[in-house]
Every structure is written in structure tokens, then in C-alpha cells.
Design a protein around this motif. Structure first.
Motif, PDB file in Angstrom:
ATOM      1  N   PRO A   1       0.822  -1.210   0.000  1.00  8.69           N
ATOM      2  CA  PRO A   1       0.000   0.000   0.000  1.00  8.69           C
ATOM      3  C   PRO A   1       0.857   1.260   0.000  1.00  8.69           C
ATOM      4  CG  PRO A   1      -0.881  -1.593   1.543  1.00  8.69           C
ATOM      5  CD  PRO A   1       0.427  -2.132   1.081  1.00  8.69           C
ATOM      6  N   SER A   2       0.425   2.270  -0.740  1.00  5.03           N
ATOM      7  CA  SER A   2       1.173   3.523  -0.823  1.00  5.03           C
ATOM      8  C   SER A   2       0.197   4.681  -0.921  1.00  5.03           C
ATOM      9  CB  SER A   2       2.104   3.516  -2.041  1.00  5.03           C
ATOM     10  OG  SER A   2       1.365   3.343  -3.238  1.00  5.03           O
ATOM     11  N   GLY A   3       0.730   5.867  -0.606  1.00  5.23           N
ATOM     12  CA  GLY A   3      -0.092   7.072  -0.672  1.00  5.23           C
ATOM     13  C   GLY A   3      -0.635   7.434   0.697  1.00  5.23           C
ATOM     14  N   GLY A   4      -0.509   8.706   1.054  1.00  2.69           N
ATOM     15  CA  GLY A   4      -1.017   9.180   2.343  1.00  2.69           C
ATOM     16  C   GLY A   4      -0.306   8.513   3.503  1.00  2.69           C
ATOM     17  N   THR A   5      -1.070   8.101   4.520  1.00  4.61           N
ATOM     18  CA  THR A   5      -0.484   7.464   5.701  1.00  4.61           C
ATOM     19  C   THR A   5       0.023   6.060   5.404  1.00  4.61           C
ATOM     20  OG1 THR A   5      -2.679   6.669   6.367  1.00  4.61           O
ATOM     21  CG2 THR A   5      -1.951   8.790   7.272  1.00  4.61           C
ATOM     22  N   SER A   6      -0.397   5.496   4.267  1.00  4.66           N
ATOM     23  CA  SER A   6       0.050   4.147   3.922  1.00  4.66           C
ATOM     24  C   SER A   6       1.563   4.096   3.708  1.00  4.66           C
ATOM     25  CB  SER A   6      -0.664   3.664   2.654  1.00  4.66           C
ATOM     26  OG  SER A   6      -2.038   3.484   2.894  1.00  4.66           O
ATOM     27  N   ASP A   7       2.148   5.196   3.209  1.00  2.53           N
ATOM     28  CA  ASP A   7       3.598   5.222   2.998  1.00  2.53           C
ATOM     29  C   ASP A   7       4.347   4.976   4.303  1.00  2.53           C
ATOM     30  OD1 ASP A   7       3.440   5.717   0.276  1.00  2.53           O
ATOM     31  OD2 ASP A   7       3.376   7.883   0.542  1.00  2.53           O
ATOM     32  N   GLN A   8       3.894   5.651   5.342  1.00  2.00           N
ATOM     33  CA  GLN A   8       4.563   5.514   6.634  1.00  2.00           C
ATOM     34  C   GLN A   8       4.350   4.114   7.217  1.00  2.00           C
ATOM     35  OE1 GLN A   8       3.538   8.600   9.391  1.00  2.00           O
ATOM     36  NE2 GLN A   8       4.467   7.586  11.143  1.00  2.00           N
TER      37      GLN A   8
END
Length: 258
Positions: A204-211
Motif C-alpha cells: 500500500p502507498s499514498g497518504g499514511t500508507s507510505d509511513q
């Protein structure tokens, strides 16, 4: 005596001139194509000898990346370049940024990188004014050093490495697992019936998903190698990513033959 006609004398003189020119042209040395080719090959060989780059040096160099460490101001992750068992380069592939963090990172990270190469350990001094970044750096650095040591201790001797066939190692990619925040797909490297490497080719990527991905995936990768199966713990605050990871990991293991 009969006098020669003027026009005839002109024609004879012209013919003599043309014959002379043709003779001169035939005496001009031709270009030796084989000599030119040999000269070009020699120049190429000389240029290759003068080149400072060599494949042998690059073959003995490897990189190892530490676990991403979350700090109060952002994620810190360290990568080491290792040659002949020594750290030749340290760098932060992730570091706090934005606002005053940019300035603190620019001041602290280069100093920390230099100290790592100088000390060859995680026993380095925190940079004043960048305590959190320094702490995260040292934690990620320690995990990278641990991986480096584990790889060195697990590395077979030259004789056993030569005897072991390369065909024993294979790479298997699991099925894509769909989660609420995005797809997760795991790839594993298996040698002699054991998982030697695990990685997420999709996460998952984008927004809080990156962290969350930066925090969860490195831990899950380590656990997969350590456990040798899909029975690993989920990472807190990344439950969906962890579930998708384990599902894709299990399918990869099934493809690899358990």
C-alpha cells in the motif's frame, strides 16, 4: 618534307599529358585498411587500460539496508556499502524533512555518515540539535550492521560455495493479496529449503500508507526469513498490510513446495 599539321601536334601533346597524369595516379599509395583497423584496435585497448573502472572491484561490494526507524519528526533508514567485510559508505535513504527538519537533517546526516565509516560500528556520537534524528539513525544503523554480520557468518567458505550448485536457489512470487488500503505481493528467495530473502514487490502507498508500509514491511521481511514460514506476527498499526503480506507469503511458500 611534308610539314605536320598543327592540329595533329596539339592532339599528340594532349594525349601525352593525360598519360602522364594516369601514371602519377597509379603510383599514389593506397590506404591500408587492415593497418587502420589494427591501429583502431590498439587505441581501443589502450583506452581500456587507462579506464579507472574495473569489474573485479565492483564484484566484491554489497549493500545492506537497515530497518526503517520511526522518530518524532519522521522516518530514518540507513544503508551501508560493504567491501571485504568493512563499511566503505553509509547513507540515509530516509530522513526527516519539511520545515526545520530539512536543516537539521542536512547538518546531522553527513556527520553521522562519516562517523560510521570511521568507527565501523553503531557506537557513534549524536549530533547536537538533532537528537531524535541521531537516535533513529543509530537504531537503523545497528539493524544494518546486524544484517551484515549475519550475512558474513552465514556465507559459506569458497570451497563449499564452489561445490554448491547455483540451481539450489530459486525465487518465487506469491499471489497478489488485496487489502483495504491496496495490494500486497511478496517475493521470496529459497535455497536448500529455507527462505533466504523476503521482499514486498507491491505494498500500500499514498497518504499514511507510505509511513505504515515503511514501518511494517522491513519487519515482516525479517520475520519471514527468521521463521521460515507464514506464521509471523502482524505489525501494530499495520494490520491490513500485515494480513495481506502473510496471505501472499503463504501462496509463495506453496509454490515453492512448502
Amino acid at each position: 618534307m611534308k610539314k605536320s599539321h598543327p592540329i595533329r601536334r596539339v592532339l599528340l601533346a594532349s594525349a601525352a599529358t593525360v598519360s602522364g597524369i594516369v601514371l602519377l595516379l597509379s603510383l599514389k599509395p593506397a590506404t591500408d585498411s587492415s593497418s587502420a583497423s589494427a591501429q583502431g584496435a590498439a587505441q581501443g585497448a589502450a583506452a581500456a587500460q587507462e579506464s579507472p573502472q574495473g569489474g573485479t572491484a565492483a564484484a566484491g561490494t554489497s549493500t545492506v539496508t537497515g530497518t526503517a526507524t520511526q522518530t518524532e519528526y519522521g522516518v530514518v533508514q540507513v544503508r551501508l556499502t560493504v567491501a571485504n567485510g568493512k563499511i566503505t559508505k553509509a547513507e540515509a535513504v530516509q530522513a526527516p524533512h519539511g520545515g526545520t527538519s530539512d536543516q537539521k537533517t542536512a547538518l546531522s546526516v553527513p556527520k553521522l555518515n562519516q562517523e560510521v565509516v570511521a568507527t565501523q560500528s553503531a557506537d557513534i556520537t549524536s549530533v547536537t540539535g538533532a537528537t531524535y534524528t541521531s537516535g533513529g539513525y543509530k537504531k537503523s544503523l545497528q539493524s544494518a550492521i546486524d544484517k551484515m554480520k549475519a550475512a558474513n557468518s552465514a556465507a559459506p567458505s569458497q570451497s563449499s560455495a564452489a561445490a554448491a550448485p547455483a540451481a539450489q536457489a530459486k525465487t518465487v512470487t506469491g499471489n497478489v493479496a488485496t487489502t483495504m488500503y491496496g495490494p500486497v505481493q511478496v517475493r521470496i528467495t529459497v535455497a536448500n529449503g529455507k527462505i533466504t530473502k523476503a521482499e514486498a514487490v507491491q505494498a500500500p502507498s499514498g497518504g499514511t500508507s507510505d509511513q505504515k508500509t515503511a514501518l511494517a514491511i522491513p519487519k515482516l521481511n525479517q520475520e519471514a526469513v527468521a521463521a521460515g514460514n507464514a506464521n509471523i506476527d502482524s505489525v501494530s498499526s499495520a494490520t491490513y498490510t500485515s494480513g495481506g503480506y502473510k496471505q501472499s507469503l503463504q501462496s509463495a511458500l506453496d509454490k515453492a513446495g512448502g
